[in-house]
Design a protein around this motif. Structure first.
Motif, PDB file in Angstrom:
ATOM      1  N   SER A  59      -0.358   4.060  19.233  1.00  0.00           N
ATOM      2  CA  SER A  59       0.706   3.193  18.740  1.00  0.00           C
ATOM      3  C   SER A  59       2.044   3.744  19.218  1.00  0.00           C
ATOM      4  O   SER A  59       2.240   4.967  19.231  1.00  0.00           O
ATOM      5  CB  SER A  59       0.696   3.160  17.214  1.00  0.00           C
ATOM      6  N   PRO A  60       2.965   2.869  19.551  1.00  0.00           N
ATOM      7  CA  PRO A  60       4.297   3.355  19.943  1.00  0.00           C
ATOM      8  C   PRO A  60       5.093   3.910  18.760  1.00  0.00           C
ATOM      9  O   PRO A  60       6.087   4.601  18.970  1.00  0.00           O
ATOM     10  CB  PRO A  60       4.977   2.117  20.529  1.00  0.00           C
ATOM     11  N   VAL A  61       4.675   3.648  17.520  1.00  0.00           N
ATOM     12  CA  VAL A  61       5.429   4.129  16.357  1.00  0.00           C
ATOM     13  C   VAL A  61       4.767   5.296  15.646  1.00  0.00           C
ATOM     14  O   VAL A  61       5.338   5.849  14.713  1.00  0.00           O
ATOM     15  CB  VAL A  61       5.713   2.991  15.341  1.00  0.00           C
ATOM     16  N   ILE A  62       3.560   5.686  16.059  1.00  0.00           N
ATOM     17  CA  ILE A  62       2.836   6.771  15.390  1.00  0.00           C
ATOM     18  C   ILE A  62       2.683   7.934  16.357  1.00  0.00           C
ATOM     19  O   ILE A  62       2.182   7.780  17.464  1.00  0.00           O
ATOM     20  CB  ILE A  62       1.454   6.304  14.892  1.00  0.00           C
ATOM     21  N   LYS A  63       3.141   9.113  15.898  1.00  0.00           N
ATOM     22  CA  LYS A  63       3.067  10.314  16.729  1.00  0.00           C
ATOM     23  C   LYS A  63       2.504  11.473  15.912  1.00  0.00           C
ATOM     24  O   LYS A  63       2.549  11.480  14.705  1.00  0.00           O
ATOM     25  CB  LYS A  63       4.439  10.688  17.250  1.00  0.00           C
ATOM     26  N   MET A  64       2.008  12.455  16.647  1.00  0.00           N
ATOM     27  CA  MET A  64       1.527  13.692  16.045  1.00  0.00           C
ATOM     28  C   MET A  64       2.329  14.829  16.662  1.00  0.00           C
ATOM     29  O   MET A  64       2.476  14.886  17.879  1.00  0.00           O
ATOM     30  CB  MET A  64       0.038  13.848  16.362  1.00  0.00           C
ATOM     31  N   VAL A 110      -7.398   9.258   3.542  1.00  0.00           N
ATOM     32  CA  VAL A 110      -7.178   7.908   3.016  1.00  0.00           C
ATOM     33  C   VAL A 110      -5.681   7.593   2.933  1.00  0.00           C
ATOM     34  O   VAL A 110      -5.259   6.459   3.187  1.00  0.00           O
ATOM     35  CB  VAL A 110      -7.884   7.711   1.649  1.00  0.00           C
ATOM     36  N   ILE A 111      -4.863   8.591   2.649  1.00  0.00           N
ATOM     37  CA  ILE A 111      -3.408   8.404   2.593  1.00  0.00           C
ATOM     38  C   ILE A 111      -2.857   8.227   4.004  1.00  0.00           C
ATOM     39  O   ILE A 111      -1.994   7.374   4.254  1.00  0.00           O
ATOM     40  CB  ILE A 111      -2.727   9.580   1.861  1.00  0.00           C
ATOM     41  N   LYS A 112      -3.369   9.009   4.950  1.00  0.00           N
ATOM     42  CA  LYS A 112      -2.945   8.843   6.351  1.00  0.00           C
ATOM     43  C   LYS A 112      -3.265   7.430   6.827  1.00  0.00           C
ATOM     44  O   LYS A 112      -2.457   6.806   7.521  1.00  0.00           O
ATOM     45  CB  LYS A 112      -3.635   9.865   7.243  1.00  0.00           C
ATOM     46  N   GLU A 113      -4.414   6.903   6.449  1.00  0.00           N
ATOM     47  CA  GLU A 113      -4.792   5.552   6.875  1.00  0.00           C
ATOM     48  C   GLU A 113      -3.853   4.502   6.293  1.00  0.00           C
ATOM     49  O   GLU A 113      -3.479   3.549   6.974  1.00  0.00           O
ATOM     50  CB  GLU A 113      -6.245   5.282   6.504  1.00  0.00           C
ATOM     51  N   ILE A 114      -3.440   4.680   5.041  1.00  0.00           N
ATOM     52  CA  ILE A 114      -2.459   3.776   4.433  1.00  0.00           C
ATOM     53  C   ILE A 114      -1.152   3.842   5.220  1.00  0.00           C
ATOM     54  O   ILE A 114      -0.525   2.824   5.520  1.00  0.00           O
ATOM     55  CB  ILE A 114      -2.229   4.124   2.942  1.00  0.00           C
ATOM     56  N   LEU A 115      -0.740   5.056   5.580  1.00  0.00           N
ATOM     57  CA  LEU A 115       0.494   5.247   6.342  1.00  0.00           C
ATOM     58  C   LEU A 115       0.396   4.632   7.730  1.00  0.00           C
ATOM     59  O   LEU A 115       1.361   4.006   8.204  1.00  0.00           O
ATOM     60  CB  LEU A 115       0.816   6.741   6.445  1.00  0.00           C
ATOM     61  N   PHE A 116      -0.742   4.780   8.395  1.00  0.00           N
ATOM     62  CA  PHE A 116      -0.921   4.188   9.722  1.00  0.00           C
ATOM     63  C   PHE A 116      -0.743   2.676   9.664  1.00  0.00           C
ATOM     64  O   PHE A 116      -0.038   2.087  10.485  1.00  0.00           O
ATOM     65  CB  PHE A 116      -2.299   4.519  10.302  1.00  0.00           C
ATOM     66  N   ARG A 117      -1.379   2.051   8.674  1.00  0.00           N
ATOM     67  CA  ARG A 117      -1.269   0.587   8.538  1.00  0.00           C
ATOM     68  C   ARG A 117       0.169   0.168   8.248  1.00  0.00           C
ATOM     69  O   ARG A 117       0.677  -0.805   8.820  1.00  0.00           O
ATOM     70  CB  ARG A 117      -2.221   0.077   7.455  1.00  0.00           C
ATOM     71  N   ALA A 118       0.841   0.897   7.369  1.00  0.00           N
ATOM     72  CA  ALA A 118       2.224   0.560   7.015  1.00  0.00           C
ATOM     73  C   ALA A 118       3.152   0.716   8.223  1.00  0.00           C
ATOM     74  O   ALA A 118       4.019  -0.127   8.459  1.00  0.00           O
ATOM     75  CB  ALA A 118       2.707   1.432   5.860  1.00  0.00           C
ATOM     76  N   ALA A 119       2.972   1.775   8.991  1.00  0.00           N
ATOM     77  CA  ALA A 119       3.821   1.994  10.168  1.00  0.00           C
ATOM     78  C   ALA A 119       3.597   0.895  11.201  1.00  0.00           C
ATOM     79  O   ALA A 119       4.564   0.383  11.778  1.00  0.00           O
ATOM     80  CB  ALA A 119       3.533   3.361  10.784  1.00  0.00           C
ATOM     81  N   GLN A 120       2.363   0.525  11.413  1.00  0.00           N
ATOM     82  CA  GLN A 120       2.069  -0.546  12.370  1.00  0.00           C
ATOM     83  C   GLN A 120       2.675  -1.872  11.904  1.00  0.00           C
ATOM     84  O   GLN A 120       3.249  -2.607  12.697  1.00  0.00           O
ATOM     85  CB  GLN A 120       0.554  -0.716  12.542  1.00  0.00           C
ATOM     86  N   ARG A 121       2.535  -2.156  10.621  1.00  0.00           N
ATOM     87  CA  ARG A 121       3.014  -3.423  10.069  1.00  0.00           C
ATOM     88  C   ARG A 121       4.536  -3.526  10.107  1.00  0.00           C
ATOM     89  O   ARG A 121       5.090  -4.566  10.437  1.00  0.00           O
ATOM     90  CB  ARG A 121       2.505  -3.563   8.620  1.00  0.00           C
ATOM     91  N   THR A 122       5.218  -2.440   9.783  1.00  0.00           N
ATOM     92  CA  THR A 122       6.679  -2.469   9.648  1.00  0.00           C
ATOM     93  C   THR A 122       7.418  -1.935  10.872  1.00  0.00           C
ATOM     94  O   THR A 122       8.635  -2.066  10.949  1.00  0.00           O
ATOM     95  CB  THR A 122       7.117  -1.641   8.429  1.00  0.00           C
ATOM     96  N   LYS A 123       6.683  -1.303  11.767  1.00  0.00           N
ATOM     97  CA  LYS A 123       7.272  -0.668  12.964  1.00  0.00           C
ATOM     98  C   LYS A 123       8.186   0.505  12.617  1.00  0.00           C
ATOM     99  O   LYS A 123       9.067   0.873  13.392  1.00  0.00           O
ATOM    100  CB  LYS A 123       8.030  -1.677  13.841  1.00  0.00           C
ATOM    101  N   VAL A 124       7.982   1.112  11.454  1.00  0.00           N
ATOM    102  CA  VAL A 124       8.724   2.309  11.064  1.00  0.00           C
ATOM    103  C   VAL A 124       8.090   3.504  11.776  1.00  0.00           C
ATOM    104  O   VAL A 124       6.875   3.687  11.711  1.00  0.00           O
ATOM    105  CB  VAL A 124       8.669   2.526   9.531  1.00  0.00           C
ATOM    106  N   PRO A 125       8.880   4.319  12.445  1.00  0.00           N
ATOM    107  CA  PRO A 125       8.326   5.500  13.109  1.00  0.00           C
ATOM    108  C   PRO A 125       7.670   6.449  12.099  1.00  0.00           C
ATOM    109  O   PRO A 125       8.231   6.717  11.037  1.00  0.00           O
ATOM    110  CB  PRO A 125       9.534   6.167  13.760  1.00  0.00           C
TER     111      PRO A 125
END
Length: 167
Positions: A58-63, A29-44
């Motif tokens: 996503s271009p801003v989300i990596k593993m 659930v925390i990862k999902e919050i982070l995914f949405r925030a990264a997409q919204r703000t474009k923070v890597p």
């Protein structure tokens, strides 16, 4: 193993922050919050774990998958961390290293670790480790509550706004 942004790479986004997640123990659930925030703000955002994890395209989300072993993911985060970055972790010693390098550390429960509170948190962690080594059952943490999720999201939003110069 997949590669994330190399250490020392110049960032081209308007945020000077990168979010690193100590992902092996981070709740979904925390990862999902982070995914949405990264997409919204474009923070890597980079999830670091010793096993492959699914991340949204996503271009801003990596593993970043690291080798198995004690503190391997933590050490990789510290190696790549730059001042101003944010690390999501419940690992108190990692949080202390992050703060020492000029980063911010936020627990999945919404506790912001700071220079003012990290010493006490380290002392409590060491005390509980000693108790467990002595055979005392200290119990585990309670389940992640809705309040924890709200606290996490609120602290995350505040840190993102501060880094974007909106506050």
């Amino acid at each position: 193993m997949q590669q994330a942004e190399p250490a020392g790479t110049t960032r081209t986004v308007w945020y000077s922050m990168h979010i690193w997640v100590d992902a092996d123990a981070c709740p979904l659930v925390i990862k999902e919050i982070l995914f949405r925030a990264a997409q919204r703000t474009k923070v890597p955002l980079t999830l670091v774990a010793n096993q492959a994890l699914s991340v949204p395209p996503s271009p801003v989300i990596k593993m970043l998958q690291v080798a198995s072993g004690f503190d391997v993911a933590d050490n990789e985060i510290v190696k790549r961390l730059e001042a101003g970055d944010l690390v999501i972790t419940s690992d108190i010693p990692l949080a202390a290293e992050v703060i020492a390098k000029g980063g911010d550390a936020l627990s999945p429960r919404g506790e912001l670790y700071t220079k003012d509170n990290i010493g006490a948190r380290l002392n409590m962690r060491d005390f509980l480790d000693t108790m467990r080594s002595s055979g005392v059952d200290t119990g585990g943490p309670p389940a992640l509550s809705q309040g924890n999720r709200k606290d996490f999201a609120a602290h995350l939003d505040k840190l993102l706004m501060l880094r974007a110069g909106k506050q």
